[in-house]
Structures are given as structure tokens and as C-alpha cells.
Design a protein around this motif. Structure first.
Motif, short mmCIF file in Angstrom:
data_model
loop_
_atom_site.label_atom_id
_atom_site.label_comp_id
_atom_site.label_asym_id
_atom_site.label_seq_id
_atom_site.Cartn_x
_atom_site.Cartn_y
_atom_site.Cartn_z
N PRO A 1 1.05 -1.16 -0.17
CA PRO A 1 -0.03 -0.04 -0.16
C PRO A 1 0.90 1.33 0.07
O PRO A 1 2.04 1.38 0.48
CB PRO A 1 -0.96 -0.16 1.46
CG PRO A 1 -0.99 -1.56 1.63
CD PRO A 1 0.48 -2.33 1.19
N SER A 2 0.45 2.32 -0.71
CA SER A 2 1.31 3.46 -0.83
C SER A 2 0.81 4.50 0.28
O SER A 2 -0.33 4.68 0.81
CB SER A 2 0.89 4.31 -1.99
OG SER A 2 -0.56 4.59 -2.29
N ILE A 3 2.01 4.96 1.19
CA ILE A 3 1.74 5.64 2.45
C ILE A 3 1.87 7.09 2.24
O ILE A 3 3.06 7.27 1.62
CB ILE A 3 3.01 4.93 3.30
CG1 ILE A 3 2.59 3.29 3.68
CG2 ILE A 3 2.73 5.35 4.88
CD1 ILE A 3 1.12 2.83 4.10
N ALA A 4 0.98 7.80 2.63
CA ALA A 4 1.17 9.20 2.65
C ALA A 4 1.98 9.48 3.90
O ALA A 4 3.01 10.75 3.58
CB ALA A 4 -0.02 9.81 3.13
N ASP A 5 2.36 8.91 4.83
CA ASP A 5 3.40 9.29 6.11
C ASP A 5 3.40 10.73 6.36
O ASP A 5 4.54 11.49 6.25
CB ASP A 5 4.72 8.75 5.37
CG ASP A 5 5.95 8.93 6.65
OD1 ASP A 5 5.46 8.85 7.63
OD2 ASP A 5 7.24 8.78 6.14
N ALA A 6 2.26 11.03 6.84
CA ALA A 6 1.76 12.59 7.27
C ALA A 6 2.42 13.12 8.45
O ALA A 6 2.43 14.06 8.80
CB ALA A 6 0.50 13.05 7.00
N GLU A 7 2.69 11.93 9.57
CA GLU A 7 3.16 12.26 10.64
C GLU A 7 4.54 12.91 10.86
O GLU A 7 5.38 12.69 10.13
CB GLU A 7 3.35 11.00 11.49
CG GLU A 7 3.88 10.93 12.86
CD GLU A 7 2.79 11.46 13.95
OE1 GLU A 7 3.25 11.59 15.14
OE2 GLU A 7 1.67 11.61 13.51
N PRO A 8 4.43 14.20 11.48
CA PRO A 8 5.60 14.99 11.89
C PRO A 8 6.71 14.06 12.39
O PRO A 8 6.56 13.15 13.41
CB PRO A 8 5.24 16.11 12.54
CG PRO A 8 3.76 16.29 12.28
CD PRO A 8 3.47 14.82 12.11
N GLY A 9 8.10 14.38 12.07
CA GLY A 9 9.00 13.57 12.68
C GLY A 9 9.54 12.37 11.91
O GLY A 9 10.65 11.94 12.45
N ASN A 10 9.32 12.28 10.72
CA ASN A 10 9.75 11.25 10.02
C ASN A 10 9.87 9.60 10.55
O ASN A 10 10.99 9.09 10.64
CB ASN A 10 11.15 11.83 9.38
CG ASN A 10 11.11 12.70 8.52
OD1 ASN A 10 10.33 12.95 7.55
ND2 ASN A 10 12.33 13.52 8.36
N VAL A 11 8.74 9.45 10.90
CA VAL A 11 8.75 8.00 11.85
C VAL A 11 8.39 6.90 10.58
O VAL A 11 8.51 5.86 10.90
CB VAL A 11 7.32 7.97 12.54
CG1 VAL A 11 7.84 9.06 13.76
CG2 VAL A 11 5.95 8.28 11.96
#
Length: 356
Positions: free
Chosen positions: A173-183
Motif C-alpha cells: 500500500p502507498s503510504i502518505a506518511d503525514a506524521e511529523p518527525g519522519n517515523v
């Protein structure tokens, strides 16, 4: 709510009643296929485009086919046109947008690559009445990453695809990864499983969606491998005002998913694809100040040199379909941004010529 892409109704439509891409074969790079057996993907990455501006536009497709790029995708399972250029089919990568009972049938494709769900970690309702949903995470069955029904749907997709095309490659699945902090989608996820994802009660994003998904699907078998290690590529998206922001996110994915990228601790070896990226704040594809081209160069140079990045695709949309959005609490200065490599008339833009 939350930093996510917003578009007019012409962009990123969820596939509702599309036929499968049966019999078509993606002309993937032979060098990249061979890299799976080598120690590094450095210098072997596939270069593509994420856009729906090629849909129903034969002139634009003719231009794309002359650019020498490796692949394109449009958030759907098939190209949306009968194109005169055969490369439209040969270079197309289909996507299964979100969970649906029809997915096993849609996955019966001869394409060399198959993309998983679009941004299941993100709340992305239509930005305008009657518009398209932007992220499958708007719906709880996709957002609830440990949902057994989600894992079973994934298993059915993979098994159907592999039965049709045993040598085909699976993208996560393609992840938006919007969480701040580059997790890199490895953060907390317990609350994601409980979120109803309604307008009145929803999470804007899930910090640990992919880690949760891994822990769920790894318990199921997809042929000889479990349904996590059958994946060949981990894909994610990144937008930023500077190339450094995007490169930092790539580095986070290289760090947080090191076991999968090295094929250790019992994991199969995988690679990374950055399947959407563009420069925030850009408003002119003629790029008069050269900032977008510099942004492209720095990011692509890093990816080409990385031993872990096997592919990338520039997010190519014009001001009619690329609405701006906050990034790390920075509010955009304009209502829309511009990133089109090929315009609606089918002509290469300045940044398109540079990217190719």
C-alpha cells in the motif's frame, strides 16, 4: 484536517467499475529486475510519473512515450483511454485503490507490477462537493490497519495477481506518511484500529499504519511466502518546500525499514519506491527561478545513488488539479500549486523536459 493533498474533481478518482488489465505486460527495466539479486539498487532506479493528466489525452500520451520514462500510473487499474501508442499499456502500473469485493478480479492483470491501496493511512475526503476521495484512509475498513477483513482482502489480491502472473512484483500500500518527525509509518497505531473515520470523528492520519499492516498480514500465507514478505517494494509519498525535507523522509524509510531492505531478521529483501513527490509552493511549470529543477535534481541524485531506492514517480498535475495544503504547520501562500510535466495540450513543460 491534517496535511494532505487536495484536488479538484478531475484528480485521483477511485476506480469504481474498471476492467482488469488482463494480458498487458509492463516493460519494466531489466536492470532493475536483475538488481533484486545484487547487493545494491544504486544507479538502477526506474523513473516514472504519477498523473491523471494523461487520461483521455492521446497527444499527452504520445509526448510521454517519447520522453524515455519507465512507467506511469493514474490511481486506477487500467489506462483511461484507447491510446495510439503501445507504450501506454506497456509502461502502465495498475493500482488497487482500496478494499473492495471486486479486488481479486481487478488484480487478474498481466502487468509486471501491481500497486497496493492508495494512502490508507490518511483522511482525504472530497475537497469539493461531488469530487473524488483522495485517500482510501477516509474509510474505516482501510484505515483500521489491523482489521482482519483488510488482511484477507490483501491476501485475495495477492493470490489472484500471482495466479495470473507468477513473476509479477507486488508494491505495498502507498503510504502518505503525514506524521511529523519522519517515523516512516512505524509509529503508534492502536488508536488507528479504533477510529470510525467519519466526518465527526476521525484521525487525520495513522502514524504507524504500515507497521500495523505488516504485523497483521504476516500471519497469512500468500503462496510460498507470508502476505508481508511476498511484497517486493515498499512505497510512500513525500512533498516538501525543499529537497532536504524529502531526502530526510527517504532516509527515515531507509532507516526504519532496514530489516526489509537488507533482507534480514527473517524478512525477504525489498526496495523502496517514492511514488509521489513534488515541490510545495511551485506555481509555474516554466520554473522561471529554477527552484523546481534544482529540487528535482537533488532528490533524484540522492535516489539514484541509494542502494535501497528502486523507483520514483513525480506527481504531475497543473493548477486546476493541485490544490495546496499545509506542510508541518506551514500554510501555503497560494491556493494551488503546479507540477505538470506535460500540459493538457500534450506539450512538455520546462520541468518535464528537465525531468526526462
Amino acid at each position: 484536517p491534517g496535511p494532505h493533498k487536495r484536488f479538484s474533481s478531475m484528480a485521483r478518482a477511485a476506480p469504481v467499475a474498471l476492467i482488469a488489465l488482463a494480458g498487458a505486460t509492463t516493460a519494466a527495466s531489466s536492470d532493475l529486475r536483475g538488481a533484486a539479486e545484487s547487493s545494491s539498487f544504486a544507479g538502477l532506479g526506474m523513473c516514472g510519473v504519477a498523473t491523471n493528466m494523461l487520461d483521455f489525452n492521446d497527444a499527452a500520451m504520445n509526448t510521454f512515450c517519447g520522453m524515455g520514462l519507465d512507467f506511469w500510473w493514474n490511481w486506477a487499474t487500467v489506462p483511461r483511454n484507447i491510446y495510439s501508442e503501445s507504450c501506454a499499456w506497456k509502461s502502465f502500473v495498475p493500482m488497487i485503490w482500496g478494499t473492495d469485493p471486486a479486488n481479486p478480479k481487478l488484480a487478474k492483470t498481466g502487468a509486471a507490477w501491481l500497486m497496493g491501496y492508495n494512502e490508507p493511512d490518511l483522511w482525504g475526503p472530497p475537497p469539493i462537493p461531488g469530487g473524488d476521495y483522495l485517500a482510501s484512509g477516509t474509510f474505516a475498513p482501510n484505515f483500521n490497519c489491523g482489521n482482519p477483513a483488510l488482511a484477507q482482502n490483501w491476501q485475495q489480491i495477492v493470490m489472484s495477481y500471482k495466479a495470473t502472473n507468477p513473476s509479477g512484483k507486488i508494491l505495498s500500500p502507498s503510504i502518505a506518511d503525514a506524521e511529523p518527525g519522519n517515523v516512516a509509518s512505524t509509529g503508534e497505531y492502536a488508536s488507528c484500529n479504533a477510529s470510525p473515520q467519519t466526518p465527526e470523528n476521525h484521525m487525520p492520519w495513522c502514524p504507524g499504519w504500515l507497521r500495523c499492516f505488516r504485523d497483521s498480514v504476516i500471519q497469512l500465507q500468500c503462496g510460498e511466502k507470508n502476505c508481508w514478505d511476498v511484497i517486493d517494494v515498499l512505497q510512500f509519498h513525500a512533498y516538501g518546500y525543499t529537497a532536504e525535507e524529502v531526502v530526510d523522509k527517504i532516509k527515515a524509510w531507509e532507516r526504519e525499514w532496514a530489516d526489509d531492505l537488507h533482507g534480514r531478521s527473517g524478512r525477504t529483501r525489498k526496495t523502496l519506491w517514492l511514488t509521489e513527490f513534488a515541490r510545495a509552493g511551485a506555481v509555474d511549470s516554466a520554473d522561471p527561478d529554477g527552484k523546481t529543477r534544482a529540487f528535482m535534481k537533488d532528490i533524484v541524485d540522492y535516489m539514484r545513488a541509494s542502494p535501497y531506492v528502486g523507483g520514483w514517480s513525480w506527481f504531475s498535475q497543473d493548477h486546476q488539479s493541485f490544490a495546496s495544503f499545509p506542510i508541518k504547520d506551514v500554510e501555503p501562500a497560494t491556493a494551488t500549486w503546479t507540477s505538470d510535466l506535460i500540459d493538457l495540450k500534450g506539450q512538455k513543460t520546462v520541468i518535464g523536459d528537465y525531468y526526462a
